[in-house]
Design a protein around this motif. Structure first.
Motif, PDB file in Angstrom:
ATOM      1  N   MET A  23       0.835  -1.172   0.000  1.00  0.00           N
ATOM      2  CA  MET A  23       0.000   0.000   0.000  1.00  0.00           C
ATOM      3  C   MET A  23       0.886   1.244   0.000  1.00  0.00           C
ATOM      4  O   MET A  23       1.801   1.380   0.793  1.00  0.00           O
ATOM      5  N   SER A  24       0.625   2.152  -0.915  1.00  0.00           N
ATOM      6  CA  SER A  24       1.411   3.373  -0.964  1.00  0.00           C
ATOM      7  C   SER A  24       0.814   4.412  -0.008  1.00  0.00           C
ATOM      8  O   SER A  24      -0.366   4.391   0.300  1.00  0.00           O
ATOM      9  N   HIS A  25       1.668   5.297   0.439  1.00  0.00           N
ATOM     10  CA  HIS A  25       1.236   6.352   1.341  1.00  0.00           C
ATOM     11  C   HIS A  25       0.642   7.516   0.547  1.00  0.00           C
ATOM     12  O   HIS A  25       1.135   7.835  -0.530  1.00  0.00           O
ATOM     13  N   PRO A  26      -0.365   8.175   1.088  1.00  0.00           N
ATOM     14  CA  PRO A  26      -0.911   9.350   0.392  1.00  0.00           C
ATOM     15  C   PRO A  26       0.108  10.487   0.420  1.00  0.00           C
ATOM     16  O   PRO A  26       0.901  10.604   1.363  1.00  0.00           O
ATOM     17  N   ARG A  27       0.086  11.294  -0.602  1.00  0.00           N
ATOM     18  CA  ARG A  27       0.978  12.451  -0.675  1.00  0.00           C
ATOM     19  C   ARG A  27       0.611  13.428   0.433  1.00  0.00           C
ATOM     20  O   ARG A  27      -0.540  13.774   0.605  1.00  0.00           O
ATOM     21  N   ARG A  28       1.636  13.873   1.185  1.00  0.00           N
ATOM     22  CA  ARG A  28       1.424  14.779   2.318  1.00  0.00           C
ATOM     23  C   ARG A  28       2.003  16.162   2.046  1.00  0.00           C
ATOM     24  O   ARG A  28       2.368  16.876   2.972  1.00  0.00           O
ATOM     25  N   TYR A  29       2.088  16.547   0.784  1.00  0.00           N
ATOM     26  CA  TYR A  29       2.620  17.862   0.409  1.00  0.00           C
ATOM     27  C   TYR A  29       2.018  18.265  -0.929  1.00  0.00           C
ATOM     28  O   TYR A  29       1.464  17.426  -1.650  1.00  0.00           O
ATOM     29  N   GLN A  30       2.147  19.538  -1.248  1.00  0.00           N
ATOM     30  CA  GLN A  30       1.716  20.047  -2.547  1.00  0.00           C
ATOM     31  C   GLN A  30       2.954  20.141  -3.448  1.00  0.00           C
ATOM     32  O   GLN A  30       3.942  20.748  -3.041  1.00  0.00           O
ATOM     33  N   PRO A  31       2.927  19.559  -4.627  1.00  0.00           N
ATOM     34  CA  PRO A  31       4.099  19.585  -5.499  1.00  0.00           C
ATOM     35  C   PRO A  31       4.592  20.993  -5.837  1.00  0.00           C
ATOM     36  O   PRO A  31       5.787  21.196  -6.071  1.00  0.00           O
ATOM     37  N   ASP A  32       3.691  21.980  -5.827  1.00  0.00           N
ATOM     38  CA  ASP A  32       4.086  23.352  -6.165  1.00  0.00           C
ATOM     39  C   ASP A  32       4.321  24.206  -4.914  1.00  0.00           C
ATOM     40  O   ASP A  32       4.342  25.433  -4.986  1.00  0.00           O
ATOM     41  N   ASP A  33       4.552  23.566  -3.768  1.00  0.00           N
ATOM     42  CA  ASP A  33       4.772  24.295  -2.515  1.00  0.00           C
ATOM     43  C   ASP A  33       5.974  25.236  -2.668  1.00  0.00           C
ATOM     44  O   ASP A  33       7.044  24.808  -3.091  1.00  0.00           O
ATOM     45  N   PRO A  34       5.824  26.513  -2.340  1.00  0.00           N
ATOM     46  CA  PRO A  34       6.929  27.465  -2.510  1.00  0.00           C
ATOM     47  C   PRO A  34       8.134  27.167  -1.613  1.00  0.00           C
ATOM     48  O   PRO A  34       9.270  27.444  -1.996  1.00  0.00           O
TER      49      PRO A  34
END
Length: 129
Positions: A1-12
């Motif tokens: 099971m993969s973990h859900p993404r906990r960040y925004q790819p475009d985070d400044p």
């Protein structure tokens, strides 16, 4: 099971952190446990963190986790911008919360390099100035 993404790819904050990490010799990035991890053979920086007992909060989601030297760690733990991250903290890691105050990117670069020096193979550390 993969973990859900906990960040925004475009985070400044991530956009500012990424070149600091990837500018180090043979550094790479991969997503692990839903967070960007920067590594050579071992991880030297992680974007985002949690603390023990508060895994659902996003309070520390815009932070960098690093492995500092002992003296740097001791000083950091007396600074409100830093925290002991879950999972990594018992091994000497600290987190710098980017939201806690205006970010000093020179300080971040120094901390990331210190963590790199503490985790990278000696042949890569010798490539640093």
């Amino acid at each position: 099971m993969s973990h859900p993404r906990r960040y925004q790819p475009d985070d400044p904050y991530l956009a500012r952190l990424r070149p600091l990490c990837l500018g180090l010799p043979e550094a790479s990035e991969k997503e692990s446990h839903g967070q960007p991890n920067f590594y050579t053979r071992k991880v030297f920086a992680v974007f985002g963190g949690v603390v023990k007992g508060d895994h659902d909060s996003d309070r520390w989601s815009q932070s960098v986790l690093i492995l500092p030297n002992l003296l740097t760690r001791e000083a950091a733990l007396h600074d409100e911008r830093f925290f002991v991250p879950a999972y990594y903290g018992p091994y000497g890691w600290v987190g710098l919360n980017f939201r806690a105050a205006e970010v000093d990117w020179d300080e971040v670069a120094d901390l990331v390099e210190e963590s790199y020096r503490n985790t990278a193979p000696a042949r890569l550390v010798r490539l640093l100035p």
